[in-house]
Design a protein around this motif. Sequence first.
Motif, PDB file in Angstrom:
ATOM      1  N   ASP A   1      43.715  36.701  31.841  1.00 42.03           N
ATOM      2  CA  ASP A   1      42.360  37.085  32.245  1.00 42.03           C
ATOM      3  C   ASP A   1      41.738  38.108  31.296  1.00 42.03           C
TER       4      ASP A   1
ATOM      5  N   MET B   1      37.287  48.109  41.478  1.00 42.65           N
ATOM      6  CA  MET B   1      37.887  46.902  42.030  1.00 42.65           C
ATOM      7  C   MET B   1      37.831  46.906  43.556  1.00 42.65           C
TER       8      MET B   1
ATOM      9  N   GLU C   1      35.750  39.890  37.494  1.00 44.59           N
ATOM     10  CA  GLU C   1      37.061  40.403  37.884  1.00 44.59           C
ATOM     11  C   GLU C   1      37.861  40.864  36.665  1.00 44.59           C
ATOM     12  N   GLY C   2      37.768  40.096  35.555  1.00 50.68           N
ATOM     13  CA  GLY C   2      38.464  40.494  34.342  1.00 50.68           C
ATOM     14  C   GLY C   2      37.930  41.793  33.772  1.00 50.68           C
TER      15      GLY C   2
ATOM     16  N   ASP D   1      48.568  38.532  30.248  1.00 49.22           N
ATOM     17  CA  ASP D   1      47.307  38.768  30.945  1.00 49.22           C
ATOM     18  C   ASP D   1      46.252  37.791  30.440  1.00 49.22           C
TER      19      ASP D   1
ATOM     20  N   GLU E   1      38.711  53.297  38.551  1.00 46.25           N
ATOM     21  CA  GLU E   1      39.696  52.617  39.382  1.00 46.25           C
ATOM     22  C   GLU E   1      39.139  52.211  40.743  1.00 46.25           C
TER      23      GLU E   1
ATOM     24  N   ALA F   1      39.000  44.719  36.045  1.00 43.27           N
ATOM     25  CA  ALA F   1      40.419  45.026  35.878  1.00 43.27           C
ATOM     26  C   ALA F   1      40.663  45.952  34.696  1.00 43.27           C
ATOM     27  N   GLU F   2      39.780  45.916  33.696  1.00 48.25           N
ATOM     28  CA  GLU F   2      39.923  46.776  32.519  1.00 48.25           C
ATOM     29  C   GLU F   2      39.086  48.045  32.621  1.00 48.25           C
TER      30      GLU F   2
END
Length: 735
Positions: free
Chosen positions: A178, A252, A240-241, A176, A249, A244-245
């Motif tokens: 990113d 995104m 975006e990174g 990963d 949910e 993503a974490e």
Amino acid sequence: MGDKAHTHPGAAGRATTADRPSSVRNVVLVGHSGSGKTTLTEALALTAGALNRAGRVEDGATVSDYDEIEHRQQRSVQLSLVPVEWEGYKINLLDTPGYADFVGELRAGLRAADAALFVVSAGQAPEAVAGATRAVWEECAAVGMPRAIVVTHLETARTGFDELTEVCASIFGGDDPDAVLPLYLPQYGSPGPDGHVPVTGLVGLLTQGIFDYSSGERRALAPDPEQSALIERARNRLIEGIIAESEDESLMDRYLGGETIDLASLIGDLETAVARGTFHPVLAAAPAAHGAKQGLGTVELLELITRGFPTPLEPAPPVVTSPQGAKRPPIRCDPDGPLVAEVVKTASDPYVGRISLVRVFSGTLRADQTVHVSGHGLADRGHEDHDVVERVGALTAPFGRHQRPIGQVFAGDLACVAKLARAETGDTLSTKDDPLLMEPWPMPDPLLPLAISAHSKADEDRLSSGLARLVAEDPTMRLEQNRATRQVVLWCLGEAHADVALERLRKRYGVKVDVVPHRVSLRETFGARSTGRGRHVKQSGGHGQYAICAIEVEPLPTGSGIEFVDKVVGGAVPRQFVPSVEKGIRAQAARGVVAGHPLVDVRITLIDGKAHSVDSSDAAFQTAGALALREAAADSPIRLLEPVAEVRILVSDEYVGPVMSDLSGRRGRVVGTEQSSGARTWVRAEVPEIEIDRYAVDLRSLSHGTGQFSRCYSRHEPMPQHIADRIGERHGDRA
């Protein structure tokens, strides 16, 4: 981080004064030698106000002024603690050596810390990021330790910031990439006369603000349209990174749907991901210019540490048992809980005596308190297990050579403890009424032997105590009293480690030693059947000495030892003297028959002899037995047996070929390979020990610092005759 108006969602209720665990941050600085860890520590201390503009504390000792040896070595050789205060938080900065020989100090820093700053130099080749630094990153990942990356030496960059960030992402990000992204981009000024382009500020990717350091103080500026366009791509990738974490949910989907995510949510998710160890921001830093108050990027780093890194309350504490191994309930980072502290470093001061750097994991440690000291399972390295009660001396907060007295140390914090005479690195301090023992942290096995002898009679008298104090400070060092070779051997991690050990013996403990060639434990055996006759007859008036015996010697398979057989018939050797013959033979076998190495793997048969009714004795037949064995050896080829080690080597795939070729040149036999994670391979081989005396140094050079190995004794086997002839003078006759 980037905008103080926004706070971590979990920051509500955090203390604003450094008097409880929630207000402490324990951070270890990790990086290749020369990456700038100590300079960065000084820069952070300067920005936090712990240093004046000259980089000195009140008593004039610089942060890097820890040990005279460090100045001569021109590298850090030990773990150093620098506590600073920043906006109501106490930050314990643990500066570790970057050189591989002092990995024990690094492991101690990792144990004492809750988060890590990986310092990467743009002035070094990108390969410096790989190797040992990657191995430490993987160790941190295995335990979920939060990590961030700091790029230094941008003013002398061989590698651009963007390129180095991509290198870090590919090496540290794994599957990963990113998860490793910059929070800020450096802002460059006009080229100087020497051609170098100075870094004058940072561009915050989330806030899109400009933080200008060109005046010596941090100033926030608004970006112009041209700058905004340049950072847009990096900003979008960062967002975006972070998303993503995120634990949300739906974030995104909302972002991909074109919704603008508010800055507070992004910063909150960023700090949460950093604290969880799933996102690793990249920042840039540089020391303050002459007369400046703040180094570039230091404010941003301090904000990251205080707002993104975890408190001591968050990581799971080490497992504890009773000193006898019985399970005990898990401890918590609670100042009111039972006392559980660990000695993470031991040092000696010529005026104060032994000083222990201690991390308190539970309870509160107070000056003059009586504690129980439990340790610690390293008896093979000269550290005997012990359970003793000691009285704590003064408690101090260290800063260079300066020690600030404190009255107590609560859970989550670190301090120095004076006058713990028995406590060693890795020991546990607990209440005397409820002794506890913490699970030890892994220590590398020292694999470079250093054989020493006292330089003079006076040194010989001090050598034992000096060595005991030396290994008490350093659990990565092993002290061996080799009975087979009659040598005192210090097992070290490398040449620099050995040099520092010798210097400390001389400077701190007043012991001068000579380095002598290290000998391996060779053995002798018969190459063919032989016979010998021992005759010890002396008459010089009075009671004489009379003993005669005849023996046969035949070789046995490897590992058989010495077998003695009595085949005397007719009472040629009286029954009471047969054990005497055997005793003399075994004593001579232990001394060796040719080159002074123990004799093994033979069957010795007593076949005949003579005795005298008056002059025969136990001593006479012992002497006759020894003479018979030496005569048999004179009429038979004697073969030297050398120890063979089973070696396991972990090396990057690109170095497997060179490593296997090198092993072949050392008379090694590769017995198998096995693929490991991270494009690495395990190589298993059997190699004569005499060929790997310096393998700890040679493998590091061969693999550019990325290889590691372990070894264990396998067996003794015959040494080639030309090798035996070559080393005969080195080993000599020590009979």
